[in-house]
Each structure stands twice: as C-alpha cells, then as structure tokens.
Design a protein around this motif. Structure first.
Motif, PDB file in Angstrom:
ATOM      1  N   UNK A   1       0.838  -1.194   0.000  1.00  0.00           N
ATOM      2  CA  UNK A   1       0.000   0.000   0.000  1.00  0.00           C
ATOM      3  C   UNK A   1       0.875   1.247   0.000  1.00  0.00           C
ATOM      4  N   UNK A   2       0.268   2.390  -0.268  1.00  0.00           N
ATOM      5  CA  UNK A   2       0.984   3.658  -0.196  1.00  0.00           C
ATOM      6  C   UNK A   2       1.564   3.815   1.210  1.00  0.00           C
ATOM      7  N   UNK A   3       2.807   4.238   1.261  1.00  0.00           N
ATOM      8  CA  UNK A   3       3.457   4.445   2.555  1.00  0.00           C
ATOM      9  C   UNK A   3       4.034   3.191   3.176  1.00  0.00           C
ATOM     10  N   UNK A   4       4.042   2.072   2.434  1.00  0.00           N
ATOM     11  CA  UNK A   4       4.539   0.813   2.988  1.00  0.00           C
ATOM     12  C   UNK A   4       6.066   0.741   3.039  1.00  0.00           C
TER      13      UNK A   4
END
Length: 167
Positions: A30-33
């Motif tokens: 996911x975004x920010x992973x």
C-alpha cells in the motif's frame, strides 16, 4: 533486516528479500509501505538505520554499479526533443556517444515510439512520455534496473510491452 526511521516513526521494519541475478522482483504494498524508501536505500540516496544490503555475499555499494532508475516522479525536460535528451542523459551515465545512439534506436523501436524521436517531450501523451522515461532508464545498459511505479500512465497494451521488456 533493513530498518529506517524518520524521527520516532519507523517506516521499514526489518525488510528482507533476495533477488536472483537476471530475474525481476516486484515490491508490492500500500501507499506508505516503504517501497520507495527501500529503493532509495538500495541506491544510497540515504542510509538505513539498521541492516545491510549484500550482492553475492559482499557488501553492496551502489557506486560500483550502473543503476538504471525510473523514478516515480518523472524528470525529463518537457521542451527538449526526445532523442537529443535521451542521448545526452545516457552519456551523462557513462555511455559512449556511439552506444547511446545505437541504444536510442533500439529502445525507441522496442517501445514503439520511434516516430517521436524528434518531437518535444511535452507534445506526447502521458503514456508515451512514460515510455520515453523507460527508454532513458535502459539507454546506458545498466547492471541493475529499478522501476518505481512503472505502470503509471500506461494503458493495457503499453503495460504489456513494459512487462515483456522487464522479463
């Protein structure tokens, strides 16, 4: 066991993976992973707080390799001709002019964008600009290729071309 923190916020929590030479590896999440953070550590943009990167059992040093990098944020010149800037950027990365010229033809043909060689980048669609950016990544015959969000802006046909190039 790569770990990276920004202040009290740990964004990489002991990342570990292996890549076999000549094979593709996708980092999904996911975004920010932490995908881009992992890439930036690999490229020595910044250091991990803990852990290390090995290549064939030895400490990896990015400066010892020609790394082709397709960033998530694009960085080509919109008011310059496609061919001219691709040759220029390949030469900046150490390719001889003759190699840059032959690789220009090879990658423009392979990516189906030969007709854009003498066009200004900003006259191309987003998808064709993405393919020019991919050509730039491959122009200097890199040892390691890193693609950050490579499918951004590509339609299904061009996504398939990218998959074939990466394999």
């Amino acid at each position: 066991n790569l770990r990276k923190s920004y202040g009290p916020n740990e964004v990489l929590h002991g990342i570990h993976f292996q890549v076999e030479s000549g094979k593709a590896l996708g980092l999904l999440g996911r975004n920010g992973a932490g995908k881009t953070t992992t890439i930036r550590i690999l490229m020595d943009v910044f250091k991990a707080n803990k852990g290390r990167i090995l290549m064939d059992g030895e400490e990896f040093r990015a400066k010892d390799y020609n790394i082709g990098y397709l960033p998530e944020e694009r960085g080509l010149y919109p008011k310059k001709k496609v061919g001219e800037q691709l040759i220029y950027l390949a030469q900046l990365r150490g390719a001889a002019h003759s190699l840059a010229k032959s690789n220009l033809k090879k990658w423009l043909v392979r990516l189906g964008i030969s007709e854009y060689e003498n066009r200004l980048l900003d006259t191309l669609s987003k998808g064709n600009q993405q393919k020019v950016q991919l050509a730039q990544t491959l122009m200097s015959d890199p040892d390691i290729i890193i693609l950050d969000e490579p499918f951004s802006g590509l339609d299904p046909v061009n996504s398939q071309i990218l998959k074939e190039v990466v394999q």
